[in-house]
Motif scaffolding. Structure first.
Motif, PDB file in Angstrom:
ATOM      1  N   MET A   1     -13.178   7.604 -39.888  1.00 17.76           N
ATOM      2  CA  MET A   1     -14.055   7.188 -38.802  1.00 17.76           C
ATOM      3  C   MET A   1     -13.402   6.058 -37.995  1.00 17.76           C
ATOM      4  O   MET A   1     -12.944   5.072 -38.555  1.00 17.76           O
ATOM      5  CB  MET A   1     -15.407   6.703 -39.344  1.00 17.76           C
ATOM      6  CG  MET A   1     -16.326   7.821 -39.797  1.00 17.76           C
ATOM      7  SD  MET A   1     -16.901   8.800 -38.394  1.00 17.76           S
ATOM      8  CE  MET A   1     -17.674  10.175 -39.279  1.00 17.76           C
ATOM      9  N   ARG A   2     -13.405   6.220 -36.695  1.00 10.50           N
ATOM     10  CA  ARG A   2     -12.861   5.187 -35.806  1.00 10.50           C
ATOM     11  C   ARG A   2     -13.914   4.117 -35.527  1.00 10.50           C
ATOM     12  O   ARG A   2     -13.596   2.930 -35.429  1.00 10.50           O
ATOM     13  CB  ARG A   2     -12.409   5.827 -34.490  1.00 10.50           C
ATOM     14  CG  ARG A   2     -11.846   4.866 -33.462  1.00 10.50           C
ATOM     15  CD  ARG A   2     -11.434   5.596 -32.197  1.00 10.50           C
ATOM     16  NE  ARG A   2     -12.544   6.363 -31.649  1.00 10.50           N
ATOM     17  CZ  ARG A   2     -13.493   5.842 -30.865  1.00 10.50           C
ATOM     18  NH1 ARG A   2     -13.461   4.553 -30.538  1.00 10.50           N
ATOM     19  NH2 ARG A   2     -14.475   6.594 -30.399  1.00 10.50           N
ATOM     20  N   LYS A   3     -15.167   4.540 -35.405  1.00  9.31           N
ATOM     21  CA  LYS A   3     -16.249   3.620 -35.099  1.00  9.31           C
ATOM     22  C   LYS A   3     -17.503   4.032 -35.848  1.00  9.31           C
ATOM     23  O   LYS A   3     -17.857   5.213 -35.894  1.00  9.31           O
ATOM     24  CB  LYS A   3     -16.528   3.598 -33.584  1.00  9.31           C
ATOM     25  CG  LYS A   3     -17.570   2.580 -33.150  1.00  9.31           C
ATOM     26  CD  LYS A   3     -17.696   2.588 -31.635  1.00  9.31           C
ATOM     27  CE  LYS A   3     -18.685   1.526 -31.164  1.00  9.31           C
ATOM     28  NZ  LYS A   3     -18.830   1.536 -29.682  1.00  9.31           N
TER      29      LYS A   3
ATOM     30  N   ARG B   1     -14.772  -1.644 -37.941  1.00 11.42           N
ATOM     31  CA  ARG B   1     -15.165  -0.309 -37.449  1.00 11.42           C
ATOM     32  C   ARG B   1     -16.632  -0.217 -37.099  1.00 11.42           C
ATOM     33  O   ARG B   1     -17.080   0.865 -36.705  1.00 11.42           O
ATOM     34  CB  ARG B   1     -14.846   0.748 -38.510  1.00 11.42           C
ATOM     35  CG  ARG B   1     -13.387   0.917 -38.834  1.00 11.42           C
ATOM     36  CD  ARG B   1     -13.177   2.161 -39.648  1.00 11.42           C
ATOM     37  NE  ARG B   1     -13.834   2.082 -40.948  1.00 11.42           N
ATOM     38  CZ  ARG B   1     -13.960   3.115 -41.780  1.00 11.42           C
ATOM     39  NH1 ARG B   1     -13.497   4.278 -41.443  1.00 11.42           N
ATOM     40  NH2 ARG B   1     -14.537   2.949 -42.958  1.00 11.42           N
ATOM     41  N   TRP B   2     -17.425  -1.277 -37.260  1.00 13.85           N
ATOM     42  CA  TRP B   2     -18.853  -1.137 -37.037  1.00 13.85           C
ATOM     43  C   TRP B   2     -19.280  -1.858 -35.774  1.00 13.85           C
ATOM     44  O   TRP B   2     -18.610  -2.745 -35.279  1.00 13.85           O
ATOM     45  CB  TRP B   2     -19.662  -1.635 -38.230  1.00 13.85           C
ATOM     46  CG  TRP B   2     -19.719  -3.122 -38.426  1.00 13.85           C
ATOM     47  CD1 TRP B   2     -18.777  -3.901 -39.023  1.00 13.85           C
ATOM     48  CD2 TRP B   2     -20.763  -4.004 -38.031  1.00 13.85           C
ATOM     49  NE1 TRP B   2     -19.175  -5.216 -39.028  1.00 13.85           N
ATOM     50  CE2 TRP B   2     -20.389  -5.307 -38.432  1.00 13.85           C
ATOM     51  CE3 TRP B   2     -21.975  -3.824 -37.399  1.00 13.85           C
ATOM     52  CZ2 TRP B   2     -21.191  -6.418 -38.194  1.00 13.85           C
ATOM     53  CZ3 TRP B   2     -22.786  -4.926 -37.161  1.00 13.85           C
ATOM     54  CH2 TRP B   2     -22.387  -6.196 -37.548  1.00 13.85           C
TER      55      TRP B   2
ATOM     56  N   GLU C   1     -15.856  14.400 -37.177  1.00 14.58           N
ATOM     57  CA  GLU C   1     -16.267  13.356 -36.232  1.00 14.58           C
ATOM     58  C   GLU C   1     -15.432  12.099 -36.463  1.00 14.58           C
ATOM     59  O   GLU C   1     -14.997  11.817 -37.579  1.00 14.58           O
ATOM     60  CB  GLU C   1     -17.756  13.017 -36.416  1.00 14.58           C
ATOM     61  CG  GLU C   1     -18.707  14.155 -36.094  1.00 14.58           C
ATOM     62  CD  GLU C   1     -18.872  14.378 -34.600  1.00 14.58           C
ATOM     63  OE1 GLU C   1     -18.432  13.506 -33.818  1.00 14.58           O
ATOM     64  OE2 GLU C   1     -19.429  15.420 -34.210  1.00 14.58           O
ATOM     65  N   ASP C   2     -15.211  11.328 -35.390  1.00 14.74           N
ATOM     66  CA  ASP C   2     -14.520  10.050 -35.547  1.00 14.74           C
ATOM     67  C   ASP C   2     -15.434   8.870 -35.237  1.00 14.74           C
ATOM     68  O   ASP C   2     -15.030   7.717 -35.303  1.00 14.74           O
ATOM     69  CB  ASP C   2     -13.270   9.987 -34.670  1.00 14.74           C
ATOM     70  CG  ASP C   2     -13.577  10.022 -33.178  1.00 14.74           C
ATOM     71  OD1 ASP C   2     -14.780  10.129 -32.810  1.00 14.74           O
ATOM     72  OD2 ASP C   2     -12.643   9.939 -32.373  1.00 14.74           O
ATOM     73  N   THR C   3     -16.692   9.185 -34.899  1.00 12.04           N
ATOM     74  CA  THR C   3     -17.712   8.174 -34.657  1.00 12.04           C
ATOM     75  C   THR C   3     -19.008   8.642 -35.295  1.00 12.04           C
ATOM     76  O   THR C   3     -19.322   9.837 -35.272  1.00 12.04           O
ATOM     77  CB  THR C   3     -17.941   7.947 -33.150  1.00 12.04           C
ATOM     78  OG1 THR C   3     -16.708   7.555 -32.540  1.00 12.04           O
ATOM     79  CG2 THR C   3     -18.991   6.876 -32.902  1.00 12.04           C
ATOM     80  N   CYS C   4     -19.759   7.716 -35.883  1.00 12.02           N
ATOM     81  CA  CYS C   4     -21.036   8.112 -36.471  1.00 12.02           C
ATOM     82  C   CYS C   4     -22.038   6.977 -36.354  1.00 12.02           C
ATOM     83  O   CYS C   4     -21.693   5.827 -36.079  1.00 12.02           O
ATOM     84  CB  CYS C   4     -20.864   8.526 -37.927  1.00 12.02           C
ATOM     85  SG  CYS C   4     -20.558   7.154 -39.058  1.00 12.02           S
TER      86      CYS C   4
END
Length: 239
Positions: free
Chosen positions: A209-211, A237-238, A158-161
């Motif tokens: 992670m991107r975001k 990133r948050w 995943e790149d977003t979580c």
């Protein structure tokens, strides 16, 4: 001169009575020595601690015994527990997906053995820890087991979580079709207990992670946890 941006005149200051926190009046940066090392070296918090310790020739004390996985609790949920979840909009299919079980355990608030829910913490499909929940929000984690994020396997590829503050929050997200969600195993306290071993133990899941969406409670404790997680994971990133 500030090490975080190019400047011709010095604007970074550390108060004479405090050799930990610093502030740059050029770029607006403010933080402690570990936060500064993280930003300069693009490393984890644990790596920053090791870097500072090495700089001052200080030998870090390692934790003694390695973590011990808990004994699995395999008892299926009774109808009363299934109804308890159903009243909160969480279906039995979700309970099965997360492998939630029940047991009878000694609990700190009750000071006796009582029936409890078992939120089983897995990593790579292996049981790592168990969080027990009894009546009246009586909680206990296995002290000898490793602290990790709840549902951490959901972050693979995943790149977003999304990070939430409790297991029920994570289950509710999953029930709503949001699968890339994890929960912290324990929060902080009003006085602020910010060791966050679970982040050090799972940091590799967040590297790409991107975001990162931090959805903690909107109280003093939740805001403190949000601020510390965002500081360590990178505020760029948050959300």
């Amino acid at each position: 001169k500030c090490p975080l941006h190019n400047e011709k005149t010095a604007s970074f200051t550390v108060p004479a009575n405090n050799d930990v926190f610093g502030k740059c009046f050029g770029c607006g940066y403010s933080g402690d020595v570990f936060d500064l090392v993280i930003k300069m070296n693009h490393c984890t918090f644990y790596e920053a601690v090791e870097f500072v310790a090495s700089h001052y020739n200080y030998e870090l004390e390692k934790d003694g015994a390695p973590p011990v996985p808990p004994i699995p609790r395999l008892e299926k949920l009774e109808p009363k527990f299934i109804k308890w979840f159903d009243d909160r909009g969480i279906s039995n299919n979700t309970l099965l997906r997360f492998g939630i079980t029940q047991s009878v355990e000694w609990m700190p608030k009750a000071q006796t053995e009582i029936p409890v829910l078992c939120f089983n913490y897995f990593r790579n499909d292996q049981l790592v820890n168990i969080k027990y929940r009894g009546a009246q929000k009586d909680f206990r984690l296995n002290k000898s087991s490793e602290l990790i994020f709840y549902n951490v396997d959901a972050l693979k590829d995943e790149d977003t979580c999304i990070i939430v503050e409790g297991e029920i929050d994570a289950l509710s997200m999953y029930e709503s079709g949001i699968y890339n969600v994890v929960s912290v195993p324990n929060g902080t306290t009003p006085k602020g207990n910010m060791r966050l071993q679970y982040l050090d133990n799972c940091y590799e899941y967040f590297v790409n992670m991107r975001k990162i969406i931090i959805a903690t409670d909107n109280d003093q404790v939740g805001k403190a946890l949000k601020d510390e997680l965002s500081r360590r994971l990178g505020k760029d990133r948050w959300a």
